[in-house]
Scaffold this motif. Structure first.
Motif, PDB file in Angstrom:
ATOM      1  N   SER A 113       0.832  -1.203   0.000  1.00  0.00           N
ATOM      2  CA  SER A 113       0.000   0.000   0.000  1.00  0.00           C
ATOM      3  C   SER A 113       0.865   1.250   0.000  1.00  0.00           C
ATOM      4  O   SER A 113       0.560   2.232  -0.689  1.00  0.00           O
ATOM      5  CB  SER A 113      -0.916  -0.002   1.229  1.00  0.00           C
ATOM      6  OG  SER A 113      -1.755  -1.149   1.227  1.00  0.00           O
ATOM      7  N   HIS A 114       1.949   1.241   0.767  1.00  0.00           N
ATOM      8  CA  HIS A 114       2.846   2.390   0.804  1.00  0.00           C
ATOM      9  C   HIS A 114       3.491   2.606  -0.569  1.00  0.00           C
ATOM     10  O   HIS A 114       3.556   3.734  -1.070  1.00  0.00           O
ATOM     11  CB  HIS A 114       3.921   2.182   1.865  1.00  0.00           C
ATOM     12  CG  HIS A 114       4.855   3.341   2.018  1.00  0.00           C
ATOM     13  ND1 HIS A 114       5.984   3.491   1.250  1.00  0.00           N
ATOM     14  CD2 HIS A 114       4.819   4.413   2.849  1.00  0.00           C
ATOM     15  CE1 HIS A 114       6.604   4.605   1.600  1.00  0.00           C
ATOM     16  NE2 HIS A 114       5.918   5.185   2.565  1.00  0.00           N
ATOM     17  N   THR A 171       0.878   3.942  -2.958  1.00  0.00           N
ATOM     18  CA  THR A 171       0.486   5.317  -2.654  1.00  0.00           C
ATOM     19  C   THR A 171       1.522   6.321  -3.136  1.00  0.00           C
ATOM     20  O   THR A 171       1.183   7.376  -3.674  1.00  0.00           O
ATOM     21  CB  THR A 171       0.269   5.483  -1.138  1.00  0.00           C
ATOM     22  OG1 THR A 171      -0.809   4.640  -0.727  1.00  0.00           O
ATOM     23  CG2 THR A 171      -0.068   6.926  -0.788  1.00  0.00           C
ATOM     24  N   LEU A 191      -4.563   7.749  -0.438  1.00  0.00           N
ATOM     25  CA  LEU A 191      -3.964   6.529   0.103  1.00  0.00           C
ATOM     26  C   LEU A 191      -4.731   5.343  -0.441  1.00  0.00           C
ATOM     27  O   LEU A 191      -5.960   5.369  -0.496  1.00  0.00           O
ATOM     28  CB  LEU A 191      -4.012   6.530   1.640  1.00  0.00           C
ATOM     29  CG  LEU A 191      -3.547   5.261   2.344  1.00  0.00           C
ATOM     30  CD1 LEU A 191      -2.070   5.009   2.075  1.00  0.00           C
ATOM     31  CD2 LEU A 191      -3.780   5.356   3.851  1.00  0.00           C
ATOM     32  N   THR A 192      -4.022   4.324  -0.852  1.00  0.00           N
ATOM     33  CA  THR A 192      -4.656   3.131  -1.413  1.00  0.00           C
ATOM     34  C   THR A 192      -4.163   1.902  -0.676  1.00  0.00           C
ATOM     35  O   THR A 192      -2.961   1.642  -0.622  1.00  0.00           O
ATOM     36  CB  THR A 192      -4.350   2.990  -2.915  1.00  0.00           C
ATOM     37  OG1 THR A 192      -4.840   4.139  -3.608  1.00  0.00           O
ATOM     38  CG2 THR A 192      -5.011   1.746  -3.483  1.00  0.00           C
ATOM     39  N   THR A 234      -7.489  -3.512  -4.336  1.00  0.00           N
ATOM     40  CA  THR A 234      -7.158  -2.207  -3.767  1.00  0.00           C
ATOM     41  C   THR A 234      -8.414  -1.496  -3.280  1.00  0.00           C
ATOM     42  O   THR A 234      -9.502  -1.649  -3.842  1.00  0.00           O
ATOM     43  CB  THR A 234      -6.455  -1.315  -4.800  1.00  0.00           C
ATOM     44  OG1 THR A 234      -7.303  -1.131  -5.936  1.00  0.00           O
ATOM     45  CG2 THR A 234      -5.145  -1.957  -5.260  1.00  0.00           C
ATOM     46  N   ASP A 264      -9.494   2.459  -2.053  1.00  0.00           N
ATOM     47  CA  ASP A 264      -9.090   3.858  -1.917  1.00  0.00           C
ATOM     48  C   ASP A 264      -9.499   4.397  -0.554  1.00  0.00           C
ATOM     49  O   ASP A 264     -10.620   4.173  -0.089  1.00  0.00           O
ATOM     50  CB  ASP A 264      -9.723   4.707  -3.019  1.00  0.00           C
ATOM     51  CG  ASP A 264      -9.120   4.418  -4.381  1.00  0.00           C
ATOM     52  OD1 ASP A 264      -7.995   3.891  -4.416  1.00  0.00           O
ATOM     53  OD2 ASP A 264      -9.777   4.705  -5.401  1.00  0.00           O
ATOM     54  N   ARG A 272      -4.153  12.385  -5.684  1.00  0.00           N
ATOM     55  CA  ARG A 272      -2.726  12.348  -5.383  1.00  0.00           C
ATOM     56  C   ARG A 272      -1.952  13.134  -6.437  1.00  0.00           C
ATOM     57  O   ARG A 272      -1.412  14.173  -6.169  1.00  0.00           O
ATOM     58  CB  ARG A 272      -2.252  10.888  -5.312  1.00  0.00           C
ATOM     59  CG  ARG A 272      -0.813  10.751  -4.956  1.00  0.00           C
ATOM     60  CD  ARG A 272      -0.520   9.362  -4.415  1.00  0.00           C
ATOM     61  NE  ARG A 272      -0.606   8.331  -5.422  1.00  0.00           N
ATOM     62  CZ  ARG A 272      -1.413   7.307  -5.362  1.00  0.00           C
ATOM     63  NH1 ARG A 272      -2.245   7.193  -4.366  1.00  0.00           N
ATOM     64  NH2 ARG A 272      -1.441   6.383  -6.297  1.00  0.00           N
TER      65      ARG A 272
END
Length: 279
Positions: free
Chosen positions: A103-104, A107, A122-123, A152, A154, A160
């Motif tokens: 995820s990081h 993102t 952020l996803t 995923t 959101d 973003r």
């Protein structure tokens, strides 16, 4: 003239200090993968989040199981039972940690090409946990259960694009910001007619910044609560992450307050000593 210049330098020093401290926290706890994982990892053990995660996974796996419609009503309870049990399995902690890493990376990926829609701020990529669930369900049913193509979710509704990448780049200079704040503060003291008074003012300002940081324990979760929701799981994750972020900012603000109070006391003592010498 010297007093005005000193006051201006002191004000700039406090502004640079605020920017440096905020940038240092963002860089260490959000931009850095290890910091983000450490901040968000405990959410995986939160009962409310686990319930929302199980519900979301059960819906996704059921929808993509590839089973005939007439069998889904029979299989769905099995999937939901497995989804509820997956958070207690031995493989869950590792899968959740890997989820946060993915995820990081997702993102903070590069911004989309011009004209493309930017994803959420952020996803969450639940692929590792979904894989764990699919294997569990497949073992119970004796069939291969596919992992959903899109795992995923959101979190948040801010786009973003280049903005988040720009912020991530900007906060990396937090050491430079704090160094600049120190230089500006020293210049303010050197230029001032009453240096001890200026030191006390700077200390009071730094302590005030720390007090503002203490208030983050309330205003960060409150700000997250006002954000438009995207799903039940996203709301629980965002609320939990905001709560942990606010508490961490507040804890990090205590040393700032201590430093500010020390500088303030030294300034006051110096001012009193100077007054006695003149007397």
């Amino acid at each position: 003239m010297r007093t005005l210049l000193s006051a201006l330098l002191a004000l700039l020093a406090l502004v640079a200090t605020a920017g440096g401290l905020a940038s240092a926290w963002i860089a260490g706890n959000l931009v850095e993968e290890s910091g983000f994982v450490a901040l968000a990892a405990p959410l995986g053990d939160d009962p409310e989040f686990q319930a929302a995660l199980a519900e979301s996974l059960a819906q996704e796996v059921t929808a993509t199981s590839g089973l005939p419609e007439q069998l889904r009503s029979f299989v769905e309870p099995v999937i939901r039972d497995a989804a509820g049990a997956v958070t207690g399995s031995s493989g869950y902690p590792g899968a959740w940690t890997e989820t946060l890493r993915l995820s990081h990376a997702f993102t903070f990926a590069q911004a989309p090409d011009p004209g493309e829609t930017a994803p959420a701020v952020l996803t969450l990529d639940l692929g590792p946990v979904a894989q764990l669930l699919a294997e569990d369900v497949g073992g119970r049913l004796g069939v291969d259960v596919p992992v959903p193509d899109d795992t995923t979710i959101d979190v948040g509704s801010l786009e973003r694009g280049g903005l988040l990448s720009g912020v991530a780049d900007a906060v990396q200079g937090w050491r430079l910001y704090l160094a600049g704040a120190a230089v500006l503060g020293l210049l303010a003291i050197v230029v001032a007619r009453r240096r001890s008074t200026t030191l006390a003012f700077l200390g009071l300002g730094v302590a005030g910044l720390g007090v503002l940081g203490l208030l983050a324990v309330d205003w960060v979760p409150a700000a997250a609560a006002r954000a438009p929701g995207t799903s039940a799981l996203a709301d629980v994750f965002l609320g939990g992450l905001a709560g942990r972020a606010g508490a961490d900012i507040a804890a990090s603000s205590m040393p700032v307050i201590v430093v500010g109070v020390i500088a303030f006391v030294l300034g006051v003592v110096g001012r009193l000593a100077a007054g006695r010498r003149r007397a």
